[in-house]
Enzyme design. Structure first.
Site, PDB file in Angstrom:
ATOM      1  CE  LYS A   6     -43.461  68.030  14.301  1.00  0.00           C
ATOM      2  NZ  LYS A   6     -42.442  69.115  13.486  1.00  0.00           N
ATOM      3  N   GLY A  58     -42.010  60.795  14.283  1.00  0.00           N
ATOM      4  CA  GLY A  58     -40.465  61.058  14.295  1.00  0.00           C
ATOM      5  C   GLY A  58     -39.954  60.783  15.599  1.00  0.00           C
ATOM      6  CB  VAL A  72     -47.508  64.715  11.394  1.00  0.00           C
ATOM      7  CG1 VAL A  72     -48.416  65.702  10.567  1.00  0.00           C
ATOM      8  CG2 VAL A  72     -46.192  65.510  11.798  1.00  0.00           C
ATOM      9  CG  ASP A  83     -33.822  67.728   9.354  1.00  0.00           C
ATOM     10  OD1 ASP A  83     -32.944  67.014   8.662  1.00  0.00           O
ATOM     11  OD2 ASP A  83     -34.717  67.299   9.739  1.00  0.00           O
ATOM     12  N   GLY A 103     -47.061  60.707   9.817  1.00  0.00           N
ATOM     13  CA  GLY A 103     -45.554  60.285  10.098  1.00  0.00           C
ATOM     14  C   GLY A 103     -45.238  60.563  11.586  1.00  0.00           C
TER      15      GLY A 103
END
Length: 301
Positions: free
Chosen positions: A104, A84, A89, A198, A82
């Site tokens: 990460k 962001g 990550v 979140d 992923g």
């Protein structure tokens, strides 16, 4: 990549790239599919974020891999899980311990602003304190080449986002199981003096095994901590309150789909706003639809 058009006639989702070209990495396919998401909110928020994701894919698949290319001297970065706004990550493997991990990395590294670094450091403290089966365990936290990184448990499954569509959602028994697990995780988070803030379908990973779904709560980058949180840390030399560094600004989340009414009204986040977000998430998993229509005040039945 494939010499074909992404959408076949009559199909709303793009064709899998790897059907045409099996050598295409899964994480590269995921970057392209995110750009082609039918809903604007599910796509890359900007071309810059997509650029970072593509750069992360390139880093995860070097033409030649040798021991001196190990990240932080220990990790093979195998693929991108992923990307962001501030971090990427990776699926990784610890070469010496011979165990899988999720790594990460603060993507802007030495160029990251101070608030990004403080939030990253806070996330490491949170993961190091929490002990719950639905929260990944922290393995290590360090800096390599000026880049802060977290190494943590690699959790199986895929984001809940993929099971929150009108044509593809979960049955009540599955949602009850996921709800129990996430409510338990949030209870542990709140008991530790943390507000998660979140809770979205993208931050919940679900693995559907023979014994039912197993959910994990990921990404504590936006979480807030109280003085009670610091009281639980096993510090050799306790940091006095006046020296506890906090980000100068927290990222606003009051306009997100899962934002509670009090957040939209300008009030601070609390455990109650996390509970609202959990209700919104379970509603989507059950129906494939957002609970509140545009401009609506009451959730749809």
């Amino acid at each position: 990549c494939t010499d074909t058009l992404p959408f076949a006639e009559g199909f709303p989702t793009p064709r899998p790239l790897r059907e045409a070209c099996p050598e295409i990495p899964v994480d590269f396919e995921a970057v392209i599919f995110k750009a082609l998401a039918p809903e604007c909110a599910e796509r890359w928020a900007s071309a810059e974020l997509m650029r970072r994701a593509l750069e992360a894919v390139r880093l995860a698949h070097p033409e030649e891999r040798s021991p001196d290319r190990l990240f932080a001297g220990s990790f093979d970065l195998l693929s991108v899980l992923g990307t962001g706004a501030t971090a990427t990550v990776y699926r990784a493997h610890h070469r010496r311990l011979r165990r899988p991990a999720a790594v990460k990395v603060l993507t802007r590294g030495t160029q990251a602003d101070e608030d990004d670094r403080l939030r990253f450091d806070r996330e490491a403290l949170i993961l190091g304190l929490l002990d719950h089966p639905c929260v990944p365990r922290l393995y290590e936290y360090g800096v390599t080449g000026g880049q802060p990184y977290l190494a943590m448990q690699l959790c199986a499954g895929e984001p809940l986002t993929g099971f929150c569509w009108p044509e593809k959602h979960l049955d009540p028994a599955q949602v009850v199981t996921i709800g129990l697990q996430l409510a338990g995780a949030l209870a542990a988070v709140h008991a530790a003096g943390i507000v998660y803030r979140d809770l979205s379908t993208a931050n919940v990973l679900v693995d559907f095994g023979a014994d039912g779904p197993i959910a994990h709560l990921l990404d504590f980058n936006h979480s807030l901590v109280s003085d009670g949180f610091y009281a639980q840390l096993d510090e050799r030399y306790a940091t006095p309150p006046e020296l506890r560094r906090k980000p100068g600004r927290e990222l606003r989340l009051d306009t997100m789909d899962y934002s509670a009414p009090e957040l939209r009204a300008g009030q601070p986040a609390s455990s109650a706003s996390d509970v609202f977000a959990l209700g919104a998430l379970l509603h989507r998993a059950l129906t494939g639809k957002r609970p509140l229509a545009a401009g609506g005040a009451e959730p749809e039945s």
